[in-house]
Design a protein around this motif. Structure first.
Motif, mmCIF file in Angstrom:
data_model
loop_
_atom_site.group_PDB
_atom_site.id
_atom_site.type_symbol
_atom_site.label_atom_id
_atom_site.label_comp_id
_atom_site.label_asym_id
_atom_site.label_seq_id
_atom_site.Cartn_x
_atom_site.Cartn_y
_atom_site.Cartn_z
ATOM 1 N N THR A 41 -1.544 -5.493 -7.669
ATOM 2 C CA THR A 41 -1.339 -3.838 -7.931
ATOM 3 C C THR A 41 -0.595 -3.432 -6.801
ATOM 4 N N MET A 42 -0.470 -3.531 -5.729
ATOM 5 C CA MET A 42 0.559 -3.125 -4.694
ATOM 6 C C MET A 42 1.775 -3.273 -4.931
ATOM 7 N N MET A 68 -5.608 -6.817 -4.894
ATOM 8 C CA MET A 68 -4.813 -5.893 -3.985
ATOM 9 C C MET A 68 -3.333 -6.109 -3.886
ATOM 10 N N TRP A 87 -5.177 -0.577 -5.368
ATOM 11 C CA TRP A 87 -5.197 -1.507 -4.383
ATOM 12 C C TRP A 87 -5.671 -1.161 -3.285
#
Length: 104
Positions: free
Chosen positions: A38-39, A35, A16
């Motif tokens: 995955t964050m 981002m 991310w």
């Protein structure tokens, strides 16, 4: 199992952070979407790992994996400078992670 979960969370942090850089201030859709996904995954796995690991240890390892991994990817993929001072700093982070792991 919590250590594996934490390690995967750290790897997702690298993804991310890299995607955030590639999003160019959230102006590019695909890196921004990567981002965000995955964050969320990274934070979720961190929370799961924290059920069994101490807060300080889990957070330090998670951020350390993300920091050192992002440092390496920045050099390899983005052409960021590789200097002795930066390598020493990364080694200090890794030694701190290892010490924290051994202490817990």
């Amino acid at each position: 199992m919590p250590w594996l979960t934490l390690f995967i969370a750290g790897l997702l942090e690298i993804v991310w952070a890299t995607a955030m850089k590639q999003s160019h201030g959230f102006s590019r859709l695909l890196p921004t979407a990567i981002m965000i996904v995955t964050m969320i995954g990274s934070f979720w796995l961190l929370a799961i790992a924290m059920r069994q690991l101490p807060l300080g240890t889990a957070y330090m390892v998670w951020t350390g994996i993300g920091a050192v991994g992002s440092f390496i990817l920045g050099i390899v993929l983005l052409g960021e400078p590789l200097t002795l001072a930066r390598v020493i700093a990364a080694c200090l982070i890794v030694s701190g992670i290892l010490a924290m792991k051994l202490a817990s």
